[in-house]
Write a protein that holds these residues in place. Structure first.
Motif, PDB file in Angstrom:
ATOM      1  N   UNK A 148      10.013  27.508 -25.910  1.00  0.00           N
ATOM      2  CA  UNK A 148      11.209  28.175 -26.515  1.00  0.00           C
ATOM      3  C   UNK A 148      10.812  28.043 -28.044  1.00  0.00           C
ATOM      4  N   UNK A 149       9.914  27.585 -28.862  1.00  0.00           N
ATOM      5  CA  UNK A 149       9.732  27.437 -29.825  1.00  0.00           C
ATOM      6  C   UNK A 149       9.959  26.160 -30.653  1.00  0.00           C
ATOM      7  N   UNK A 150      10.338  25.384 -30.016  1.00  0.00           N
ATOM      8  CA  UNK A 150      10.634  23.856 -30.591  1.00  0.00           C
ATOM      9  C   UNK A 150       9.484  23.429 -30.785  1.00  0.00           C
ATOM     10  N   UNK A 151       9.172  22.484 -31.850  1.00  0.00           N
ATOM     11  CA  UNK A 151       7.885  21.730 -32.269  1.00  0.00           C
ATOM     12  C   UNK A 151       7.975  20.354 -31.187  1.00  0.00           C
ATOM     13  N   UNK A 152       6.896  19.875 -30.703  1.00  0.00           N
ATOM     14  CA  UNK A 152       7.106  18.867 -29.662  1.00  0.00           C
ATOM     15  C   UNK A 152       6.811  17.685 -30.735  1.00  0.00           C
ATOM     16  N   UNK A 153       7.685  17.161 -31.181  1.00  0.00           N
ATOM     17  CA  UNK A 153       7.635  15.977 -31.785  1.00  0.00           C
ATOM     18  C   UNK A 153       7.826  14.583 -30.894  1.00  0.00           C
ATOM     19  N   UNK A 154       6.946  13.588 -31.064  1.00  0.00           N
ATOM     20  CA  UNK A 154       6.978  12.457 -30.238  1.00  0.00           C
ATOM     21  C   UNK A 154       7.058  12.301 -28.559  1.00  0.00           C
ATOM     22  N   UNK A 155       6.304  13.466 -28.541  1.00  0.00           N
ATOM     23  CA  UNK A 155       6.169  13.922 -26.716  1.00  0.00           C
ATOM     24  C   UNK A 155       5.150  13.302 -26.318  1.00  0.00           C
ATOM     25  N   UNK A 156       5.010  12.756 -25.049  1.00  0.00           N
ATOM     26  CA  UNK A 156       3.694  12.113 -24.547  1.00  0.00           C
ATOM     27  C   UNK A 156       3.032  13.110 -23.629  1.00  0.00           C
ATOM     28  N   UNK A 157       1.665  13.137 -24.056  1.00  0.00           N
ATOM     29  CA  UNK A 157       0.776  13.994 -23.059  1.00  0.00           C
ATOM     30  C   UNK A 157       0.032  12.902 -22.308  1.00  0.00           C
ATOM     31  N   UNK A 158      -0.126  13.439 -21.146  1.00  0.00           N
ATOM     32  CA  UNK A 158      -0.869  12.325 -20.120  1.00  0.00           C
ATOM     33  C   UNK A 158      -1.935  13.226 -19.478  1.00  0.00           C
ATOM     34  N   UNK A 159      -2.871  12.463 -19.512  1.00  0.00           N
ATOM     35  CA  UNK A 159      -4.355  12.886 -18.995  1.00  0.00           C
ATOM     36  C   UNK A 159      -4.693  12.122 -17.835  1.00  0.00           C
ATOM     37  N   UNK A 160      -4.647  12.554 -16.750  1.00  0.00           N
ATOM     38  CA  UNK A 160      -4.929  11.870 -15.284  1.00  0.00           C
ATOM     39  C   UNK A 160      -6.313  12.514 -14.740  1.00  0.00           C
ATOM     40  N   UNK A 161      -7.217  11.709 -14.557  1.00  0.00           N
ATOM     41  CA  UNK A 161      -8.628  12.021 -14.053  1.00  0.00           C
ATOM     42  C   UNK A 161      -8.321  12.358 -12.610  1.00  0.00           C
ATOM     43  N   UNK A 162      -8.702  13.622 -12.419  1.00  0.00           N
ATOM     44  CA  UNK A 162      -8.330  13.899 -10.874  1.00  0.00           C
ATOM     45  C   UNK A 162      -9.775  14.619 -10.148  1.00  0.00           C
ATOM     46  N   UNK A 163      -9.775  14.536  -8.708  1.00  0.00           N
ATOM     47  CA  UNK A 163     -10.723  15.189  -7.870  1.00  0.00           C
ATOM     48  C   UNK A 163     -10.680  16.563  -7.863  1.00  0.00           C
ATOM     49  N   UNK A 164     -11.368  17.290  -7.183  1.00  0.00           N
ATOM     50  CA  UNK A 164     -11.238  18.798  -6.582  1.00  0.00           C
ATOM     51  C   UNK A 164     -10.044  19.075  -5.938  1.00  0.00           C
TER      52      UNK A 164
END
Length: 135
Positions: free
Chosen positions: A19-35
């Motif tokens: 919607x155009x809102x700047x993503x400030x102080x947001x958590x980005x999570x990276x999870x290692x996954x299999x196939x």
């Protein structure tokens, strides 16, 4: 021996919600996954254990920097990162981090996206009467 990582960042290209809102102080999570998209553990070629889940927060400018393990350093099975941004209407995606010495931009990381499809796809087998063959 220290775990080899590669920097992923969006320096100069802040994250925005659909919607155009700047993503400030947001958590980005990276999870290692299999196939199959299931969280998995991994060991680097050097024998170091790789963290299954890594998180980072965007700053006041909607930017972040994180060090991720290059998936190409594990030859015995497929792994990717399932990436989730803690903001409404943002889509999860999967991607891999190739090995390299230079930082990987967020755009390069997203463009390297890999669909999670099983390595083994059961083949539909049907019996045909004419000629008694399998297809």
């Amino acid at each position: 021996m220290a775990l080899v990582t590669r920097q992923v960042n969006n320096t100069g290209t802040p994250l925005y919600a659909p919607n155009g809102t700047l993503l400030v102080n947001k958590t980005i999570t990276f999870v290692l996954v299999d196939e199959y998209g299931r969280p998995t553990s991994a060991f680097d070629g050097s024998g170091e254990h790789v963290a299954t889940t890594v998180r980072v927060k965007t700053d006041a400018n909607g930017e972040f920097t994180i060090n991720l393990w290059p998936n190409s350093r594990q030859a015995d099975k497929f792994t990717a990162y399932l990436c989730t941004i803690d903001a409404p209407d943002t889509e999860r995606f999967t991607s891999q981090v190739p090995a390299g010495a230079t930082p990987l931009t967020w755009l390069e990381f997203k463009l390297n996206g890999t669909p999670l499809t099983p390595l083994f796809k059961p083949r539909r087998c049907s019996y045909r009467r004419s000629g008694n063959t399998f297809s």
